[in-house]
Design a protein around this motif. Structure first.
Motif, PDB file in Angstrom:
ATOM      1  N   MET A  70       0.798  -1.226   0.000  1.00  0.00           N
ATOM      2  CA  MET A  70       0.000   0.000   0.000  1.00  0.00           C
ATOM      3  C   MET A  70       0.833   1.279   0.000  1.00  0.00           C
ATOM      4  O   MET A  70       0.278   2.376  -0.044  1.00  0.00           O
ATOM      5  N   GLY A  71       2.140   1.150   0.094  1.00  0.00           N
ATOM      6  CA  GLY A  71       3.002   2.319   0.092  1.00  0.00           C
ATOM      7  C   GLY A  71       3.727   2.505   1.415  1.00  0.00           C
ATOM      8  O   GLY A  71       3.270   2.005   2.451  1.00  0.00           O
ATOM      9  N   PRO A  72       4.848   3.231   1.405  1.00  0.00           N
ATOM     10  CA  PRO A  72       5.684   3.380   2.605  1.00  0.00           C
ATOM     11  C   PRO A  72       4.943   3.937   3.815  1.00  0.00           C
ATOM     12  O   PRO A  72       5.175   3.495   4.942  1.00  0.00           O
ATOM     13  N   MET A  73       4.032   4.894   3.596  1.00  0.00           N
ATOM     14  CA  MET A  73       3.349   5.509   4.736  1.00  0.00           C
ATOM     15  C   MET A  73       2.408   4.535   5.426  1.00  0.00           C
ATOM     16  O   MET A  73       2.160   4.664   6.631  1.00  0.00           O
ATOM     17  N   CYS A  74       1.897   3.565   4.700  1.00  0.00           N
ATOM     18  CA  CYS A  74       1.073   2.540   5.329  1.00  0.00           C
ATOM     19  C   CYS A  74       1.904   1.775   6.351  1.00  0.00           C
ATOM     20  O   CYS A  74       1.442   1.518   7.469  1.00  0.00           O
ATOM     21  N   ALA A 105       9.724   2.206  11.953  1.00  0.00           N
ATOM     22  CA  ALA A 105       9.453   3.161  10.877  1.00  0.00           C
ATOM     23  C   ALA A 105      10.662   3.343   9.981  1.00  0.00           C
ATOM     24  O   ALA A 105      10.529   3.447   8.750  1.00  0.00           O
ATOM     25  N   SER A 106      11.848   3.401  10.571  1.00  0.00           N
ATOM     26  CA  SER A 106      13.062   3.559   9.750  1.00  0.00           C
ATOM     27  C   SER A 106      13.255   2.357   8.834  1.00  0.00           C
ATOM     28  O   SER A 106      13.720   2.500   7.691  1.00  0.00           O
ATOM     29  N   PHE A 107      12.865   1.188   9.316  1.00  0.00           N
ATOM     30  CA  PHE A 107      12.984  -0.052   8.537  1.00  0.00           C
ATOM     31  C   PHE A 107      12.016  -0.063   7.366  1.00  0.00           C
ATOM     32  O   PHE A 107      12.407  -0.184   6.194  1.00  0.00           O
ATOM     33  N   VAL A 108      10.729   0.090   7.657  1.00  0.00           N
ATOM     34  CA  VAL A 108       9.720  -0.065   6.602  1.00  0.00           C
ATOM     35  C   VAL A 108       9.691   1.133   5.661  1.00  0.00           C
ATOM     36  O   VAL A 108       9.370   0.978   4.470  1.00  0.00           O
TER      37      VAL A 108
END
Length: 213
Positions: A70-74, A105-108
């Motif tokens: 769904m994208g990085p922000m998801c 968050a840094s990972f995904v």
């Protein structure tokens, strides 16, 4: 042909599609957050390799799947929501949850951005490895300046150091411990989530995206 009616119909159709997409995005994010929250409790120690108070879990797995599908922000939102839920039932003062969020968050985000640039399996693998490396490096900073200073209110720095020295007597200070133990541990943790993602992603991504037939 009535051009105005055609354009209006297209606008309505596009609006409906966007609305459905937004609902799916919210639903998928919520579902993955719930799974990630549950996985936070499926942690386990790795005796003889790292002190027992540091446990392995794969709660970043749903966030990584979300970042790819769904994208990085998801993925970032999944990390945020799972830690907000965890904060409601713990008494850590939010420090552990904040650290977990920043690392996840840094990972995904890293993995998701690399994959978004060019959606190929090669980029997914590259993004996951880079994301795990970023998370591992950031874990040293996060633990040294954020998490461990809070630990020292309950367990002295010397006691924490002694737990590491029980495994490797030659370590001299906490920073050295974080680099030798925590950084590779966090990297492997990221790779474990990535490995499971690659095994199941192909089967579940059509369901998450709503493209299954």
């Amino acid at each position: 042909m009535d051009t105005n009616n055609t354009m209006r119909d297209r606008t309505i159709t596009a609006g409906k599609a966007k609305g459905v997409g937004n609902v799916r995005y919210i639903a998928v994010t919520a579902m993955l957050s719930a799974v990630a929250f549950i996985l936070m409790f499926c942690d386990f120690p790795i005796p003889f390799l790292i002190p027992d108070f540091i446990e392995m879990d794969v709660s970043e797995l749903p966030a990584l799947i979300g970042a790819f599908a769904m994208g990085p922000m998801c993925g970032v939102l999944v990390c945020l929501v799972k830690n907000l839920l965890h904060l409601m039932i713990t008494s850590t003062g939010g420090v552990g949850e904040l650290s977990n969020f920043l690392l996840g968050a840094s990972f995904v985000l890293t993995a998701g951005l690399v994959y978004k640039h060019k959606k190929t399996r090669k980029n997914a693998v590259l993004g996951a490895i880079l994301g795990a490396a970023v998370m591992a490096a950031f874990s040293v900073v996060s633990n040294y300046f954020l998490t461990y200073p809070v630990y020292y209110n309950f367990m002295s720095e010397d006691m924490v150091l002694s737990l590491y020295q029980a495994i490797l007597p030659s370590v001299k200070n906490i920073l050295q411990c974080l680099i030798i133990f925590n950084m590779p541990f966090t990297f492997v943790k990221g790779l474990l989530s990535a490995g499971i993602t690659f095994l199941i992603y192909k089967h579940i991504s059509p369901i998450l995206k709503g493209t299954q037939r």
